[in-house]
Design a protein around this motif. Structure first.
Motif, PDB file in Angstrom:
ATOM      1  N   ARG A 197       0.773  -1.633   0.228  1.00 54.58           N
ATOM      2  CA  ARG A 197       0.077   0.292   0.072  1.00 54.58           C
ATOM      3  C   ARG A 197       1.148   1.612   0.093  1.00 54.58           C
ATOM      4  O   ARG A 197       0.876   2.263  -0.959  1.00 54.58           O
ATOM      5  N   LEU A 198       1.929   1.522   0.434  1.00 54.81           N
ATOM      6  CA  LEU A 198       2.501   1.982   0.715  1.00 54.81           C
ATOM      7  C   LEU A 198       3.196   2.746  -0.345  1.00 54.81           C
ATOM      8  O   LEU A 198       3.445   3.735  -0.884  1.00 54.81           O
ATOM      9  N   SER A 199       3.576   1.436  -1.318  1.00 52.26           N
ATOM     10  CA  SER A 199       4.525   2.046  -2.433  1.00 52.26           C
ATOM     11  C   SER A 199       3.417   1.965  -3.750  1.00 52.26           C
ATOM     12  O   SER A 199       3.509   3.165  -4.647  1.00 52.26           O
ATOM     13  N   GLU A 200       2.123   1.954  -3.135  1.00 55.63           N
ATOM     14  CA  GLU A 200       0.671   2.095  -4.442  1.00 55.63           C
ATOM     15  C   GLU A 200       0.825   3.618  -4.247  1.00 55.63           C
ATOM     16  O   GLU A 200       1.025   4.205  -5.680  1.00 55.63           O
ATOM     17  N   PHE A 225       1.841   6.788  -6.928  1.00 57.97           N
ATOM     18  CA  PHE A 225       0.931   7.940  -7.127  1.00 57.97           C
ATOM     19  C   PHE A 225       0.496   9.237  -6.880  1.00 57.97           C
ATOM     20  O   PHE A 225       0.905   9.863  -7.714  1.00 57.97           O
ATOM     21  N   ARG A 226       1.681   9.579  -5.682  1.00 58.35           N
ATOM     22  CA  ARG A 226       1.294  10.914  -5.158  1.00 58.35           C
ATOM     23  C   ARG A 226       2.811  11.288  -6.262  1.00 58.35           C
ATOM     24  O   ARG A 226       2.600  12.220  -7.266  1.00 58.35           O
ATOM     25  N   HIS A 227       3.522  10.354  -6.452  1.00 53.87           N
ATOM     26  CA  HIS A 227       4.856  10.633  -7.533  1.00 53.87           C
ATOM     27  C   HIS A 227       3.836  11.590  -9.408  1.00 53.87           C
ATOM     28  O   HIS A 227       4.478  11.441  -9.945  1.00 53.87           O
ATOM     29  N   LYS A 228       3.093  10.636  -9.667  1.00 54.70           N
ATOM     30  CA  LYS A 228       2.567  10.381 -10.347  1.00 54.70           C
ATOM     31  C   LYS A 228       1.797  11.975 -10.796  1.00 54.70           C
ATOM     32  O   LYS A 228       1.920  12.460 -12.194  1.00 54.70           O
TER      33      LYS A 228
END
Length: 182
Positions: A170-173, A177-180
């Protein structure tokens, strides 16, 4: 003392409290001859609490009356009322509502981790801590049952290893998402 007997307890605890205070030669936790760890459970916060000589020696805000620690760890639900006390320090006041036998029915389970995690960096302690961590990862995720106050396995959550992998996923996703969108 004038404590009233709780509806949920058979005794008011006055005799036990007086006896403990009378018998203790040492007054403060940091004054014990050997390092001790006193496990208990805070029923207001619903979490295990441990008092230790090492913590008290290193941090003045962790200094407590040994009698408070002993009474708190022996406040057996149903037989004795929860034990309330406060610790005052320059950082503020910490309030405790303690009972025994809720989270630490086998106190040595909790102590294994605490003893191994002290600043002693001997090879044996590091290996012991690693073994405790690996053993813990294989156990089922547990939580406090608010009705009984006991830790119970949450079978649907799997092991702590499963839960940690799920959290990492979940942290990786979330990071992707934030970097995108930044």
């Amino acid at each position: 003392m004038g404590r009233k007997r709780s509806i949920l307890s058979q005794c008011d605890g006055d005799y036990q409290h007086n006896k403990i205070m009378e018998m203790l030669v040492v007054k403060f936790l940091h004054q014990t001859l050997t390092d001790v760890i006193i496990p208990t459970f805070d029923i207001r916060l619903l979490q295990p609490i441990s008092f230790s000589t090492l913590k008290a020696k290193r941090n003045a805000s962790k200094v407590s009356w040994l009698s408070d620690n002993c009474i708190g760890t022996s406040a057996a639900p149903y037989y004795l009322p929860p034990y309330y006390f406060e610790m005052h320090a320059s950082t503020g006041t910490k309030k405790f509502n303690l009972v025994d036998g809720v989270a630490a029915n086998i106190p040595t389970d909790g102590l294994k981790y605490t003893e191994a995690s002290t600043d002693n960096s001997m090879k044996d302690n590091r290996e012991n801590l690693e073994k405790i961590g690996k053993d813990l990862m294989k156990k089922p995720v547990s939580a406090v049952n608010s009705e009984t106050g006991l830790y119970e396995p949450m079978e649907e959550r799997g092991t702590y290893e499963d839960a940690l992998c799920e959290l990492a996923q979940r942290l990786s996703e979330e990071r992707r998402f934030r970097h995108k969108y930044m």
